[in-house]
Write a protein that holds these residues in place. Structure first.
Motif, mmCIF file in Angstrom:
data_model
loop_
_atom_site.group_PDB
_atom_site.id
_atom_site.type_symbol
_atom_site.label_atom_id
_atom_site.label_comp_id
_atom_site.label_asym_id
_atom_site.label_seq_id
_atom_site.Cartn_x
_atom_site.Cartn_y
_atom_site.Cartn_z
ATOM 1 N N PHE A 102 -5.916 -7.536 10.469
ATOM 2 C CA PHE A 102 -4.845 -6.585 10.189
ATOM 3 C C PHE A 102 -4.164 -6.099 11.461
ATOM 4 O O PHE A 102 -3.160 -5.393 11.396
ATOM 5 N N ARG A 103 -4.708 -6.478 12.622
ATOM 6 C CA ARG A 103 -4.050 -6.141 13.883
ATOM 7 C C ARG A 103 -2.941 -7.151 14.219
ATOM 8 O O ARG A 103 -2.158 -6.919 15.131
ATOM 9 N N LEU A 104 -2.892 -8.252 13.448
ATOM 10 C CA LEU A 104 -1.969 -9.334 13.762
ATOM 11 C C LEU A 104 -0.632 -9.167 13.046
ATOM 12 O O LEU A 104 -0.567 -8.726 11.888
ATOM 13 N N TYR A 105 0.429 -9.520 13.726
ATOM 14 C CA TYR A 105 1.782 -9.426 13.182
ATOM 15 C C TYR A 105 1.923 -10.297 11.924
ATOM 16 O O TYR A 105 2.546 -9.899 10.945
ATOM 17 N N GLY A 106 1.329 -11.499 11.954
ATOM 18 C CA GLY A 106 1.451 -12.419 10.828
ATOM 19 C C GLY A 106 0.844 -11.866 9.551
ATOM 20 O O GLY A 106 1.372 -12.083 8.453
ATOM 21 N N THR A 107 -0.264 -11.144 9.677
ATOM 22 C CA THR A 107 -0.912 -10.549 8.499
ATOM 23 C C THR A 107 -0.019 -9.505 7.853
ATOM 24 O O THR A 107 0.156 -9.472 6.633
ATOM 25 N N GLU A 163 3.263 -9.225 8.069
ATOM 26 C CA GLU A 163 4.432 -9.873 7.472
ATOM 27 C C GLU A 163 4.071 -10.543 6.152
ATOM 28 O O GLU A 163 4.841 -10.519 5.190
ATOM 29 N N PHE A 164 2.895 -11.149 6.091
ATOM 30 C CA PHE A 164 2.415 -11.770 4.863
ATOM 31 C C PHE A 164 2.288 -10.732 3.745
ATOM 32 O O PHE A 164 2.725 -10.956 2.606
ATOM 33 N N ILE A 168 3.400 -0.224 3.498
ATOM 34 C CA ILE A 168 2.988 -1.213 2.507
ATOM 35 C C ILE A 168 2.193 -0.489 1.423
ATOM 36 O O ILE A 168 1.111 0.046 1.684
ATOM 37 N N LYS A 169 2.706 -0.463 0.218
ATOM 38 C CA LYS A 169 2.054 0.236 -0.879
ATOM 39 C C LYS A 169 0.781 -0.507 -1.276
ATOM 40 O O LYS A 169 0.756 -1.733 -1.340
#
Length: 348
Positions: A302-307, A309-310, A342-343
């Motif tokens: 969850f520290r990653l940008y890709g996560t 955005e996903f 993010i809900k």
């Protein structure tokens, strides 16, 4: 008393000289300094968040500071609890803090409560103070503070940290939000919240924010943080203020057989075919046991940008539910998702 009759409070020549640099501030002035001198502040916990709070409030001239803590100083505390040193090892934090604070300002009266706050003693302690600052690291104690402060009409200054992340808010201020509007008491347990590591920089930053908001309320400065929470992501230098609403429109259901709690909005059903169930356990834990149709995204991802955005992509058309058997991990992920708007919901 947060609004004392200031005409009855006297500042000595020493007070005028010692606090002259803050008395000249327009939002403090003589009246504000008198309020500070008369205030009674209770700090629950004497750890990383507490140290900057105690030091700055004592230095500012607070009249009375109460400290509630039953722990002893350990060597692992010294990276962030800067009020202590190796000479304090194996000594009670509360009494060690008291002796250190008297070195900062002997005119501040420091009262020690050398035991753990619980349902049995909370009212007897809290009733004597004007404002309560929570620096604890478990949900069980926070729920006790929440209930007692509400019953006694005490303002509750909340702070929490984990790794490089932190949050701070004000509860029970002018009939505003409560702690239970942020975290449901039904999903809260006595899990420790700092199992993922903590930097002293983070505790100092959030603790200083708590001290600032406490001082603003004491001097009568117009509060702009009411019904909001400050979310700090210090590793990415992001500070956000998020509005918090009372949970009047939520219903709570307990499934005793499955030992889980589902939070559900009356006007929107989150339990449907569009639910994305995310299990945040480590890969090994996930392979041993997980719920059917759940997706494994470990906490560190969850520290990653890709996560992020996903999850944002799926959040547009689906409901996201975070699943974990350890609430400290779930609350950490929840804070990150809140930061990115993010809900989501939490389930065990």
């Amino acid at each position: 008393m947060l609004n004392p009759p200031t005409n009855l409070i006297k500042l000595s020549p020493k007070d005028f000289l010692r606090y002259s640099k803050q008395i000249v501030i327009e939002n403090i002035n003589i009246e504000g300094q008198k309020r500070i001198k008369k205030s009674r502040i209770l700090i629950i916990g004497a750890g990383g968040l507490s140290c900057p709070i105690m030091m700055y409030l004592t230095g500012s001239g607070i009249g009375y500071i109460g400290i509630v803590d039953s722990d002893k100083v350990e060597i692992t505390n010294l990276n962030r609890q800067l009020l202590y040193n190796e000479n304090h090892l194996n000594k009670f934090k509360a009494t060690s803090a008291q002796s250190q604070l008297y070195k900062i300002n002997k005119d501040c009266k420091v009262i020690v409560h050398k035991y753990k706050l619980n349902k049995m003693n909370s009212k007897d302690i809290i009733k004597y103070y004007d404002m309560i600052i929570d620096t604890t690291d478990n949900f069980e104690t926070r729920n006790v503070i929440c209930k007692t402060c509400y019953e006694l009409s005490k303002i509750y200054i909340y702070g929490a940290v984990d790794n490089f992340f932190g949050q701070m808010s004000i509860f029970n201020y002018k009939d505003g939000i409560k702690y239970k509007d942020l975290y449901s008491t039904h999903i809260s347990t006595n899990h420790n919240c700092n199992l993922n590591g903590i930097m002293g920089i983070t505790t100092s930053y959030v603790g200083t924010l708590q001290a600032i908001e406490t001082t603003k309320i004491i001097v009568g400065y117009k509060q702009k943080l009411n019904n909001s929470i400050i979310l700090c992501d210090l590793i990415n230098a992001q500070i956000k203020i998020k509005k918090i609403y009372r949970q009047k429109n939520y219903i709570k259901r307990t499934n005793k057989h499955q030992n889980r709690i589902i939070r559900e909005h009356k006007e929107k059903n989150y339990i449907n075919n569009n639910l994305v169930l995310i299990d945040i356990k480590d890969k090994k834990e996930f392979l041993k046991q997980h719920k059917a149709k759940s997706i494994n995204i470990p906490l560190k991802a969850f520290r990653l940008y890709g996560t992020i955005e996903f999850l944002k992509k799926y959040n547009n058309k689906n409901s996201i539910s975070i699943c974990c058997n350890k609430l400290d991990r779930a609350s950490t992920v929840s804070s990150i998702l809140n930061l990115h708007k993010i809900k989501h919901s939490l389930t065990k």
